[in-house]
Write an enzyme that holds these catalytic residues in place. Structure first.
Site, PDB file in Angstrom:
ATOM      1  N   SER A 163      86.206  93.610 100.919  1.00 22.69           N
ATOM      2  CA  SER A 163      85.003  93.271 100.104  1.00 22.69           C
ATOM      3  C   SER A 163      84.350  95.104 100.074  1.00 22.69           C
ATOM      4  O   SER A 163      84.739  96.074  99.998  1.00 22.69           O
ATOM      5  CB  SER A 163      84.094  92.465 100.317  1.00 22.69           C
ATOM      6  N   ASP A 328      92.273  86.236  93.700  1.00 22.62           N
ATOM      7  CA  ASP A 328      91.004  86.856  93.818  1.00 22.62           C
ATOM      8  C   ASP A 328      90.629  87.465  92.447  1.00 22.62           C
ATOM      9  O   ASP A 328      90.916  88.364  91.913  1.00 22.62           O
ATOM     10  CB  ASP A 328      90.887  88.087  94.934  1.00 22.62           C
ATOM     11  N   HIS A 361      88.294  84.707  96.494  1.00 23.97           N
ATOM     12  CA  HIS A 361      87.652  86.439  97.340  1.00 23.97           C
ATOM     13  C   HIS A 361      88.014  86.301  98.441  1.00 23.97           C
ATOM     14  O   HIS A 361      88.071  86.895  99.544  1.00 23.97           O
ATOM     15  CB  HIS A 361      86.747  87.091  96.573  1.00 23.97           C
TER      16      HIS A 361
END
Length: 588
Positions: A163, A328, A361
């Site tokens: 991320s 995601d 995610h």
């Protein structure tokens, strides 16, 4: 100049102390990218393992927006870390071999200088609050560079993050190309989508319009902007989960939520969960830090077009591992593919995998999904190897056709046997394409660069004439868009080698005509009619006709009967007597 000491145990409110964190202070003034300045910066960090004599075994781990330096346990009595599954003795990031560093980011609230810290020299003491300068991912990485310098680390064996951590890893490889051997960017993107930006804008608005925000100067007040920060965290949790994950998590007790004291709605189980997560977050995180770090992430923009991304990555010297997750939608796989396609067009070494999961995610932090990609990290760090296995007859024939020292793109490379044999022969520019994740990991264990890619989408990752040879081995019959794939192979490669099973082989004809059964034999034919992956059933004559129609010349041909382990000459009716064909093609 810098100084070092143990980190304080009260970094932010009632958050659990970081017992193993250290702090180092860098004297300023420190100039920031957007024109701001900090008089000094304190950086909190944790380490695992030991630095070797030549300081070449260091790995930098970068955390996500709400993370901190505590990535893994230091001992059995330690609190859990956010990446325990990956980091530790004998684990994929093996602390018996590597010296692992994880710093808290600039702008944070867990030991590294951020908005909740006191402004140096202020009298009376005053916290930065809204006066904290706007920062970028580049500023975060610059402080990490100072930390590395203070530890005598000139280059990292790898920089790894998910991320926001993936953003940091990419900026490291761009800003300090000589200081990164391997960049591992997971669940990340070259910039946020406008949808993701929208969620961050709403989150910051929730914080900054909270009546207790007080223009960011709330530290001396008994009331904090906890409602706004909790709502921001609730929004974040929604974006971290996929629709499938939310159904699985909340549908069983949809109308029976867990009740606890809260100002937020708890009519449904999803509401109870979000309320709990939001309120818990306010006890360990600073609202101003959330604003500062989320804005830094939102400002990152490596480009939206292929050309812009190629310009961003042009100076990279490291090899890259890019990992995305199928569900995601915050950092969708398409964005990772954009990175991979830019790197591939530049000829940079890159391996890419899209992990199939319903977790969304958050998958990069979930044990069962970590297990799916851990082998790729081990392979990139050189901690795994896969024993050589013998080439098939078709692979041996392809090896004969490939000229020495040439570059090769292998489409449907399987476990990488052919590419591994080419590497052993001295070929340097080798790339594989494979969609089966088990095979992709096995190929990566051989030290190969492999991209998870659907051939039905063509070959947009590669530029015209990029390879001397493009190989399509044993995959032709499983591809839907054969004509367009042929065009793409001829575009990308100076020569194309196609290996395919011949569905006009004598034994298969007999199955259908004499026994009235769908053809079935060894190899690519060894499937029942109801479970076969084969979408096309070409004969040698069919493929030759297609080449003739498209103006493609057959420069060389090898046929064999694998059942009898013998080659079949071109004058011995291979369309009847050979079960496998290998053709060397080029434009006429």
């Amino acid at each position: 100049m810098s100084s070092s000491r143990n980190a304080s145990t009260d970094d932010f409110r009632s958050a659990a102390p970081l017992r193993h964190a250290k702090e180092i202070q860098f004297a300023g003034p420190i100039e920031l990218e957007l024109g701001g300045q900090l008089e000094s910066v304190t950086c909190a960090y944790e380490t695992w393992g030991s630095l070797n004599k030549d300081r070449s075994n260091a790995i930098l781990v970068c955390h996500a927006i709400s993370g901190d330096s505590h990535a893994a346990k230091h001992d059995a009595d330690d609190d859990p870390g956010w990446w325990d599954r990956l980091i530790g003795p004998g684990k994929p990031i093996d602390t018996n071999r590597f010296f692992v560093i994880c710093p808290n980011v600039l702008g944070g609230c867990r030991g590294t200088t951020g908005p909740s810290d006191v402004i140096p020299g202020s009298n009376p003491p005053q916290r930065y609050g809204a006066q904290f300068p706007r920062i970028t991912i580049g500023d975060i990485v610059m402080i990490q560079r100072l930390l590395a310098d203070s530890l005598g680390i000139e280059a990292f064996r790898a920089v790894i993050g998910g991320s926001l951590g993936g953003h940091q890893a990419m900026i490291w490889s761009i800003r300090y190309p000589q200081s990164v051997q391997t960049c591992i960017a997971i669940a990340t993107s070259p910039r946020l989508t406008n949808q993701a930006l929208g969620f961050d804008v709403v989150a910051r608005n929730a914080i900054q319009t909270d009546p207790n925000f007080c223009d960011g100067q709330y530290y001396d007040s008994d009331l904090r902007p906890d409602t706004g920060l909790a709502i921001a965290r609730m929004l974040g949790h929604i974006t971290y989960l996929s629709s499938q994950a939310m159904e699985a998590k909340f549908d069983p007790d949809r109308h029976d939520p867990r009740q606890f004291a809260s100002i937020f709605e708890q009519r449904f189980s999803v509401g109870s969960y979000l309320a709990h997560q939001g309120e818990k977050f306010t006890t360990r995180f600073d609202a101003n830090s959330y604003v500062a770090i989320s804005m830094a992430m939102d400002l990152l923009d490596l480009g939206s077009s292929r050309l812009q991304l190629m310009e961003s990555f042009d100076d990279l010297r490291c090899d890259c591992l890019i990992i995305s997750f199928s569900s995601d939608w915050l950092f969708p796989p398409r964005q990772s593919q954009d990175i991979v396609e830019a790197l591939s067009a530049l000829g940079k070494p890159v391996t890419y995998a899209e992990i199939t999961t319903d977790a969304g995610h958050d998958a990069f932090l979930i044990d069962k999904d970590i297990d799916q990609y851990a082998g790729l990290i081990e392979a990139k760090l050189g901690t795994l190897s896969d024993p050589d296995s013998p080439l098939t007859l078709a692979e041996e024939a392809i090896l004969e056709m490939v000229s020495p020292d040439s570059s090769v793109l292998d489409l449907g490379c399987g476990d990488g046997r052919l590419l591994s044999a080419l590497a052993a022969r001295g070929h340097n520019r080798l790339v594989g394409v494979e969609v089966a994740q088990d095979d992709l990991v096995r190929a990566a264990k051989r030290g190969l660069n492999v991209i998870d890619y659907d051939l039905n989408q063509g070959l947009p990752a590669f530029i015209d004439g990029q390879f001397d040879y493009v190989v399509l081995s044993g995959t032709l019959q499983a591809v839907a868009n054969i004509e367009s794939l042929f065009d793409e192979m001829m575009r990308v490669g100076k020569h194309t080698i196609v290996s395919f099973p011949n569905f006009a082989y004598r034994a298969l004809r007999e199955d259908y005509v004499m026994r009235g059964r769908s053809p079935k034999a060894n190899g690519a034919f060894n499937f029942d009619w109801f479970n076969t992956p084969n979408r096309r059933f070409p004969s040698i004559a069919d493929v030759c006709d297609l080449c003739d129609q498209k103006g493609i010349a057959i420069k060389s041909e090898i046929y064999f009967d694998s059942e009898s382990n013998r080659r079949v000459s071109a004058i011995d009716d291979p369309n009847l007597n050979a079960d496998t064909a290998i053709l060397l093609l080029s434009p006429t």
